[in-house]
Design a protein around this motif. Structure first.
Motif, PDB file in Angstrom:
ATOM      1  N   GLU A 205      24.771  14.856  -9.547  1.00 16.84           N
ATOM      2  CA  GLU A 205      26.119  13.670  -8.649  1.00 16.84           C
ATOM      3  C   GLU A 205      25.418  12.655  -8.504  1.00 16.84           C
ATOM      4  O   GLU A 205      26.891  11.810  -8.837  1.00 16.84           O
ATOM      5  CB  GLU A 205      25.381  14.601  -6.603  1.00 16.84           C
ATOM      6  CG  GLU A 205      26.223  15.476  -6.043  1.00 16.84           C
ATOM      7  CD  GLU A 205      25.924  16.315  -5.157  1.00 16.84           C
ATOM      8  OE1 GLU A 205      24.941  16.410  -4.737  1.00 16.84           O
ATOM      9  OE2 GLU A 205      26.313  17.261  -5.897  1.00 16.84           O
TER      10      GLU A 205
ATOM     11  N   ARG B 107      27.727  11.597 -11.333  1.00 16.45           N
ATOM     12  CA  ARG B 107      29.260  11.272 -10.278  1.00 16.45           C
ATOM     13  C   ARG B 107      28.400   9.618  -9.707  1.00 16.45           C
ATOM     14  O   ARG B 107      30.587   9.110 -10.542  1.00 16.45           O
ATOM     15  CB  ARG B 107      29.666  11.776  -9.615  1.00 16.45           C
ATOM     16  CG  ARG B 107      30.466  11.894  -8.963  1.00 16.45           C
ATOM     17  CD  ARG B 107      31.858  13.149  -8.764  1.00 16.45           C
ATOM     18  NE  ARG B 107      30.846  13.852  -7.115  1.00 16.45           N
ATOM     19  CZ  ARG B 107      30.854  14.887  -7.197  1.00 16.45           C
ATOM     20  NH1 ARG B 107      31.747  15.769  -8.217  1.00 16.45           N
ATOM     21  NH2 ARG B 107      29.856  16.375  -6.415  1.00 16.45           N
TER      22      ARG B 107
ATOM     23  N   GLU C 146      32.752  18.555 -13.306  1.00 21.88           N
ATOM     24  CA  GLU C 146      32.156  17.551 -11.669  1.00 21.88           C
ATOM     25  C   GLU C 146      31.483  16.175 -11.987  1.00 21.88           C
ATOM     26  O   GLU C 146      31.776  15.544 -10.432  1.00 21.88           O
ATOM     27  CB  GLU C 146      31.067  18.351 -11.146  1.00 21.88           C
ATOM     28  CG  GLU C 146      31.594  20.166 -11.629  1.00 21.88           C
ATOM     29  CD  GLU C 146      30.949  21.153 -10.038  1.00 21.88           C
ATOM     30  OE1 GLU C 146      29.407  20.472 -10.283  1.00 21.88           O
ATOM     31  OE2 GLU C 146      30.976  22.089  -9.831  1.00 21.88           O
ATOM     32  N   ILE C 147      31.053  16.457 -13.162  1.00 24.66           N
ATOM     33  CA  ILE C 147      30.668  14.185 -12.935  1.00 24.66           C
ATOM     34  C   ILE C 147      31.598  13.458 -13.060  1.00 24.66           C
ATOM     35  O   ILE C 147      32.054  12.539 -12.245  1.00 24.66           O
ATOM     36  CB  ILE C 147      30.030  14.677 -14.884  1.00 24.66           C
ATOM     37  CG1 ILE C 147      28.970  15.160 -14.481  1.00 24.66           C
ATOM     38  CG2 ILE C 147      29.016  12.650 -14.860  1.00 24.66           C
ATOM     39  CD1 ILE C 147      27.999  15.094 -15.235  1.00 24.66           C
ATOM     40  N   GLY C 148      33.395  13.754 -13.219  1.00 28.26           N
ATOM     41  CA  GLY C 148      33.811  13.350 -12.717  1.00 28.26           C
ATOM     42  C   GLY C 148      34.658  12.374 -14.575  1.00 28.26           C
ATOM     43  O   GLY C 148      35.660  11.678 -14.409  1.00 28.26           O
TER      44      GLY C 148
END
Ligand code: 5AD
Ligand code: SF4
Length: 468
Positions: A15, A18, A57-59
């Motif tokens: 997160e 991210r 998930e990190i983008g």
């Protein structure tokens, strides 16, 4: 920050990353891209699926183009060629980075577990941003966060680990099949092999964790699993509640939705009668066994620390074939191990002729510093090795060709894997025995098991036709 588990901690770093990537997206006015390039074996491909899962998930948007915002090489070091390939490609990457200094270049995997490699990278490849090894791959998000925050190179290599971190994100390359790690590391120390030094000691995952993962995969549409380990036949021996590999297979077989089970790699010394019986009875375990022999010479096998003889291996094959007559057998063979005489090599040819492998991966011996074989006398000259290698390859190929004709004109269940890249309106599928067949069809068939008539054997594959 207090975390209750390692995966929770890593989720926190995902997160954090991210947020940083989102800010860059806004700054650049576009998504950031990541390119993960995998070298080596199935284990590395599986690890890369985890790395890509974290990057997603990190983008980051995934790309195969190395002109990306982040490039990560997951390296292999099993043979010298693998290392040379990496150094070559790093030269190419440095040119890309010259034009885009914000680019992040990361290296991980087996090669990073060798101190001399990391020294060389630090001296001569200063543009690398992130280096980590095989034991702490689960720290990827945390290490990337450190790099993004500090702007400095981050290097983290662990010598060993006993830790197995569950429940990290992962992305599958295929929606219908997946590798599943069942164990990590290797304790065999074959004298030529670097793997035990770079992958550490053998550690088995708990069967409950494995079954939970297989169930989740099945619920997500996976029909074929490949159980992965350096030596799957010794699975479970060191667990608190030991369980055999055959028992694990039986439990995987019980999972609804899974239709095919494969596994890699087996060591002949640990292949039990229980496993052979389990394979023979099973409706789901594929009729294929990859059983590396390495050499047919008993005296060379001893020097290789393989712990079986030529006769042991032949007996094992006899047992396998009498229990599972249509089993496909494949193997790995090394040519030019130190001290290999023409007589030793004749033993290898003899075994190949006797067993008649469906296919074989043949390797020229590669000296790996730090292994016992690297110190052995009588390293074999290049000319001799090349000449033996080509004799072996000719024999192996001729037998493979003959063996594929055996199933010609039969109809077999085939798992359709992909659209054929070369033949228009064709797809490619895999037989239970691991052989490939190309036949007319479209992408709607991918992931389904269908009946295919094998019209024509083409040496290593078939041309077929779907049977309705
Ligand atoms: N040289 C050549 N081949 C090797 N292998 C492992 N180490 C070496 C080496 N030093 C081969 C073995 C193994 C396969 C994965 O790679 O055949 O089964
Ligand atoms: Fe290497 Fe032997 Fe372990 Fe296979 S079993 S990874 S060849 S040491």
């Amino acid at each position: 920050m207090e975390f209750t588990s390692e995966s929770e901690k890593q989720q926190y770093y995902i997160e954090q990353c991210r947020a940083l990537i989102l800010a860059k997206e806004q700054q650049y006015g576009r998504k950031l891209t990541a390119c993960v390039v995998t070298f080596g074996c199935q284990m590395n491909f599986k690890d890369s699926e985890k790395l890509i899962g974290i990057l997603n998930e990190i983008g980051y948007e995934q790309t195969e183009d190395e002109h990306a915002d982040l490039v990560l090489y997951n390296t292999c070091t099993v043979r010298e060629n693998a290392n040379l390939k990496i150094y070559g490609r790093l030269g190419y990457l440095s040119k890309i980075k010259e034009k885009n200094p914000a680019m992040i270049i990361g290296l991980c995997g087996c090669m990073m577990q060798e101190a001399h490699v990391v020294d060389k990278l630090n001296k001569s490849y200063k543009f690398i941003d992130l280096i980590f090894g095989t034991h702490n791959i689960f720290l990827f998000a945390q290490l990337l966060y450190e790099r993004l925050m500090s702007g400095h190179k981050v290097e983290s290599i662990w010598e060993e680990t006993s830790e197995i971190v569950e429940e990290l994100p992962s992305v599958r390359k295929y929606h219908f099949k997946s590798g599943v790690n069942i164990m990590y590391g290797c304790n065999n120390f074959c004298s030529y092999c670097i793997v035990p030094y770079v992958r550490g000691r053998e550690r088995s995952r708990n069967p409950e964790d494995i079954i939970r993962e297989v169930e989740a995969l099945a619920a997500d549409g996976v029909v074929e699993v490949m159980l992965l380990g350096q030596n799957v036949n010794s699975y479970g021996k060191t667990l608190e509640h030991p369980i055999s590999f055959a028992r694990l297979l039986k439990r995987v077989e019980e999972v609804d939705g899974i239709e095919r089970i494969r596994f890699m790699t087996s060591h002949p010394k640990d292949l039990s009668d229980e496993l052979i019986a389990t394979m023979a009875e099973s409706k789901k375990i594929c009729k294929h066994l990859h059983l590396p022999i390495q050499s047919g010479s008993t005296s060379l096998l001893k020097k290789m620390n393989r712990k079986y003889t030529k006769e042991d291996y032949l007996l094992l094959v006899e047992k396998l074939r009498s229990a599972i007559p249509d089993i496909g057998l494949t193997t790995d063979i090394i040519v030019g191990f130190p001290g290999e005489t023409e007589e030793d090599f004749q033993d290898t040819l003899d075994v190949v002729q006797k067993v008649r492998f469906d296919s074989a991966f043949t390797f020229i011996y590669s000296k790996r510093s730090g292994t016992p074989a690297a110190e052995m006398e009588n390293q074999i000259g290049e000319d001799v090795v090349k000449e033996r290698f080509s004799r072996l390859l000719n024999l192996v190929n001729q037998i493979s060709k003959e063996k594929t004709t055996l199933l010609e004109k039969t109809t077999q269940p085939v798992l359709v894997e992909e659209v054929n890249a070369k033949l228009e309106h064709y797809v490619t599928g895999r037989l239970s025995n691991n052989c490939l067949v190309h036949f007319p069809g479209d992408k709607e068939l991918i992931g389904r098991i269908i009946q295919v008539s094998l019209k024509e054997a083409k040496g290593f594959y078939y041309i077929g036709e779907q049977v309705n």
